[in-house]
Design an enzyme around this catalytic site. Structure first.
Site, short mmCIF file in Angstrom:
data_model
loop_
_atom_site.label_atom_id
_atom_site.label_comp_id
_atom_site.label_asym_id
_atom_site.label_seq_id
_atom_site.Cartn_x
_atom_site.Cartn_y
_atom_site.Cartn_z
CG ASN A 1 -12.69 0.11 66.74
OD1 ASN A 1 -12.92 -0.88 67.43
ND2 ASN A 1 -12.97 1.31 67.15
NE ARG B 1 -10.57 7.89 60.61
CZ ARG B 1 -10.99 7.61 59.40
NH1 ARG B 1 -11.47 8.56 58.65
NH2 ARG B 1 -10.94 6.36 58.94
P1 4NP Z 1 -8.98 4.55 61.62
O1 4NP Z 1 -7.56 4.60 60.86
O2 4NP Z 1 -9.98 4.10 60.56
O3 4NP Z 1 -9.21 5.96 62.04
O4 4NP Z 1 -8.83 3.57 62.75
C1 4NP Z 1 -7.06 3.51 60.13
C2 4NP Z 1 -6.39 2.52 60.78
C3 4NP Z 1 -5.88 1.45 60.06
C4 4NP Z 1 -6.05 1.40 58.69
C5 4NP Z 1 -6.74 2.41 58.05
C6 4NP Z 1 -7.24 3.48 58.76
N1 4NP Z 1 -5.50 0.33 57.95
O5 4NP Z 1 -5.60 0.35 56.72
O6 4NP Z 1 -4.93 -0.60 58.56
#
Ligand code: 4NP
Length: 154
Positions: free
Chosen positions: A12, A15
């Site tokens: 969060n 994307r």
């Molecule tokens: P999101 O991206 O799912 O698009 O917000 C990510 C943000 C952080 C992490 C993985 C995906 N993480 O592993 O911390």
């Protein structure tokens, strides 16, 4: 209120905040009042603003997402939102496992709403470069218009 949608990714911070921002912008352009929010399946970034690269690409496209704060999806979200939209297939699998029995929310994959992109993931840009954030923004902006058509009808 004519509809509600929750966008969900892993953290969060990349994307789903971009999808929330793009959808708010498209809905505002059309004068529609919808409940639009985003959440992560993971809790690592709870309380944090979106990633700086996500904030930058959104702002470059005229959308300020800096006031958003990350939160983790909760059981109540499966009743509160008519539509819960996963940014990739692994998140959709996790949402199906998390959904309480009998919950009303309709689950879908974000790019299933975009003709010609069915079954595809919005690629996670977190470990990528600015260019990957530009690609993710193009995907979420295109998809927001398509998701809006579904959400606005109920
Ligand atoms: P999101 O991206 O799912 O698009 O917000 C990510 C943000 C952080 C992490 C993985 C995906 N993480 O592993 O911390």
């Amino acid at each position: 209120m004519t509809g509600s949608v929750l966008f969900v990714c892993l953290g969060n911070i990349c994307r789903s905040p971009m999808a929330e921002g793009a959808m708010r912008a498209v809905a505002a352009d059309r004068g529609l009042t919808l409940e639009i929010d985003s959440a992560g399946t993971g809790g690592w970034h709870v309380g944090n603003p979106p990633d700086g690269r996500a904030r930058a690409v959104a702002l470059a496209n005229g959308v300020d997402i800096s006031a958003q704060r990350a939160r983790q999806i909760a059981a109540a979200d499966f009743e509160r939102f008519a539509h819960i939209v996963a940014m990739d297939r692994s998140v959709l699998r996790d949402l199906k496992a998390l959904r309480p029995d009998g919950a009303s929310a309709r689950l879908s994959l974000f790019l299933d709403h975009v003709e010609g992109r069915e079954g595809e993931d919005v690629a996670d840009p977190y470990y990528g470069e600015d260019e990957d954030f530009a690609i993710a923004w193009a995907d979420v902006h295109r998809g927001a218009t398509a998701v809006l058509r579904v959400v606005a009808v109920g």
